[in-house]
Design a protein around this motif. Structure first.
Motif, PDB file in Angstrom:
ATOM      1  N   ILE A 177       0.857  -1.199   0.000  1.00 18.30           N
ATOM      2  CA  ILE A 177       0.000   0.000   0.000  1.00 18.30           C
ATOM      3  C   ILE A 177       0.890   1.246   0.000  1.00 18.30           C
ATOM      4  N   THR A 178       1.955   1.203   0.798  1.00 17.99           N
ATOM      5  CA  THR A 178       2.894   2.328   0.864  1.00 17.99           C
ATOM      6  C   THR A 178       3.408   2.689  -0.538  1.00 17.99           C
ATOM      7  N   ALA A 179       3.926   1.692  -1.254  1.00 19.21           N
ATOM      8  CA  ALA A 179       4.500   1.938  -2.586  1.00 19.21           C
ATOM      9  C   ALA A 179       3.419   2.440  -3.541  1.00 19.21           C
ATOM     10  N   SER A 180       2.212   1.953  -3.340  1.00 17.48           N
ATOM     11  CA  SER A 180       1.091   2.342  -4.176  1.00 17.48           C
ATOM     12  C   SER A 180       0.670   3.795  -3.889  1.00 17.48           C
ATOM     13  N   LEU A 181       0.702   4.184  -2.608  1.00 18.29           N
ATOM     14  CA  LEU A 181       0.392   5.575  -2.237  1.00 18.29           C
ATOM     15  C   LEU A 181       1.445   6.534  -2.805  1.00 18.29           C
TER      16      LEU A 181
ATOM     17  N   GLU B 182      12.652  -3.703  -0.344  1.00 17.42           N
ATOM     18  CA  GLU B 182      12.944  -4.436  -1.576  1.00 17.42           C
ATOM     19  C   GLU B 182      11.771  -4.297  -2.557  1.00 17.42           C
ATOM     20  N   TYR B 183      10.536  -4.395  -2.019  1.00 22.62           N
ATOM     21  CA  TYR B 183       9.342  -4.243  -2.866  1.00 22.62           C
ATOM     22  C   TYR B 183       9.299  -2.842  -3.483  1.00 22.62           C
ATOM     23  N   ALA B 184       9.579  -1.819  -2.663  1.00 18.29           N
ATOM     24  CA  ALA B 184       9.543  -0.426  -3.141  1.00 18.29           C
ATOM     25  C   ALA B 184      10.600  -0.218  -4.226  1.00 18.29           C
ATOM     26  N   ARG B 185      11.794  -0.814  -4.026  1.00 19.73           N
ATOM     27  CA  ARG B 185      12.878  -0.682  -5.000  1.00 19.73           C
ATOM     28  C   ARG B 185      12.425  -1.261  -6.346  1.00 19.73           C
ATOM     29  N   LYS B 186      11.852  -2.467  -6.301  1.00 16.13           N
ATOM     30  CA  LYS B 186      11.390  -3.120  -7.540  1.00 16.13           C
ATOM     31  C   LYS B 186      10.255  -2.332  -8.198  1.00 16.13           C
ATOM     32  N   ALA B 187       9.403  -1.706  -7.360  1.00 15.95           N
ATOM     33  CA  ALA B 187       8.260  -0.941  -7.894  1.00 15.95           C
ATOM     34  C   ALA B 187       8.684   0.446  -8.373  1.00 15.95           C
ATOM     35  N   GLY B 188       9.941   0.778  -8.168  1.00 14.88           N
ATOM     36  CA  GLY B 188      10.452   2.076  -8.620  1.00 14.88           C
ATOM     37  C   GLY B 188      10.001   3.241  -7.754  1.00 14.88           C
ATOM     38  N   ALA B 189       9.597   2.940  -6.505  1.00 11.56           N
ATOM     39  CA  ALA B 189       9.163   4.007  -5.590  1.00 11.56           C
ATOM     40  C   ALA B 189      10.379   4.441  -4.777  1.00 11.56           C
TER      41      ALA B 189
END
Lengths: 279, 279
Positions: A60-64, A88-95
């Motif tokens: 949700i954080t990366a999505s926000l 790691e998720y945020a890095r992959k999502a480009g956030a």
């Protein structure tokens, strides 16, 4: 309600099966009570700051973050391990505008009036002193900022087919949550908690929203996660310790979720409550 | 489920208190599972036709009419009296593309493949043979048309404060609904009913949505309607006949709704299930 102790643990735990459903969550399916306000605020103040409390694996954080590309998000959780996964998720999502920090919601390591937006999703329901947590969230919010919280109402689980072992699973879930001091009716109590934390009724907007699973893919996401919780997750261990079900009953519950996932006309819904508090 | 008889009555009745909440309903708060599809269909085929089954006092009907100004709506109900009220409402709302006709959902007086869209809101839950009704609704739908239905799940009522007399009211509501052959879990069963009526899983989109009442105005709309149902509506009479509550208990329930309406931090939510079936 159990006596408030300000306990800071997260009972469901971070087993992979739990993460499958946690990581299905996005701003679009889990934070639409906040997104329009966030967009409006970011339009007026592109460099705004958001604190995500109990961010967990951070989807949700990366999505926000997409809604405030020039702003900055601070994501906190009590678990360093899960924050590493979130990073790691945020890095992959480009956030790239998110920083991560271990923190306890009852003692947030930030000065008064630090953030424009403070967000918590499915956090207050797991606390035995949710009003205390909301006070702390309001403390670190800037004047004219907002606090957003979303929490489930456990008894709203609506299931077809009505398998007895899934009804029993739901009872066990309520039992483990109560034993841990959690709040089963949280979604309906958010307005009341916010007022006890010092907000006036006029500052609060209350809404409800749902999760619904019925396509084969949705059934796998939800039923798979619930099945794994009871086959091998922390919930099984806790249910046994509390004597809420026998091993045979726990096995039945796991099988029932497999059956539910495989049932073509199955449907599952639950309701969450939401508040947006303007400081 | 009670044995299906194809009975056609509407237990809650048309007392003014009931109508207050019925007439709060609009396409925007009660038919958003259909509106985007309706807009897309009206874009391609401005003269499309919609059948609204069990239209009641017709506020959703008149609201849907805005999305298909060049199309035509046929609004049916089993009560001629309520359709007269609906026609008056449509006239005042300036919706001139609606015609009104008394009809029974089990025997719709229309040829096969008559309508592009067939809509029913909170109708199937009150029937003892919902699958038979859905079959009939699908019969009068054109190929490539859609059937939309929305129905509650009664046990999802989520209330703060948790007044015992409101919990008892909810029990009585379930009891009267069951006694009339209604479907308390309808919202979760819609996918299954649609498949039993002949639709394949791929034809069906299932969603859930909520009604939430917490501001003073919202509390008056909901709590006022519920209070009147038990003070003087058909529900009081039925509850007494069925022996579900004493006169003193019924009085308590009415007072509890007054108390709930007056409680500043009160909140109420319930969940509805929805299907959209592409024929």
């Amino acid at each position: 309600m159990a006596q408030a102790t300000g306990r800071s643990t997260y009972l469901p735990g971070y087993h992979l099966s739990n993460l499958t459903h946690h990581e299905w969550r996005t701003a679009e399916n889990s934070a639409m009570h906040l997104v329009p306000t966030l967009e409006a605020m970011a339009g007026l103040n592109p460099g705004l700051t958001l604190l995500d409390v109990g961010a967990g694996s951070g989807t949700i954080t990366a999505s926000l973050a997409k809604y405030m590309p020039q702003g900055h998000i601070t994501a906190t959780d009590i678990s360093e391990e899960i924050l590493q996964r979130a990073a790691e998720y945020a890095r992959k999502a480009g956030a790239s505008n998110i920083s991560f920090e271990v923190a306890n919601v009852y003692k947030l390591p930030f000065p008064d009036s630090s953030f424009d937006v403070v967000h918590a999703s499915q956090v207050l329901a797991h606390l035995d002193a949710p009003v205390q947590a909301l006070k702390e969230m309001l403390r670190v919010t800037k004047p004219n900022g907002v606090v957003a919280s979303k929490d489930g109402v456990l008894h709203t689980w609506s299931v077809h087919p009505d398998l007895p072992a899934i009804a029993k699973f739901q009872e066990v879930l309520v039992g483990t949550m109560k034993a841990a001091g959690g709040q089963c009716n949280a979604g309906a109590e958010l307005v009341s908690w916010a007022m006890k934390a010092g907000a006036s009724r006029e500052q609060i907007t209350a809404t409800m929203s749902t999760w619904c699973y019925s396509t084969p893919e949705e059934r796998q996401i939800w039923g798979g996660a619930m099945g794994e919780r009871i086959k091998s997750g922390a919930m099984r261990k806790k249910a046994s310790e509390l004597g809420l079900a026998t091993e045979a009953e726990l096995d039945e519950m796991g099988k029932a979720w497999d059956e539910w996932v495989a049932t073509e006309d199955a449907c599952f819904g639950l309701m969450n409550g939401e508040i947006l508090v303007k400081k």
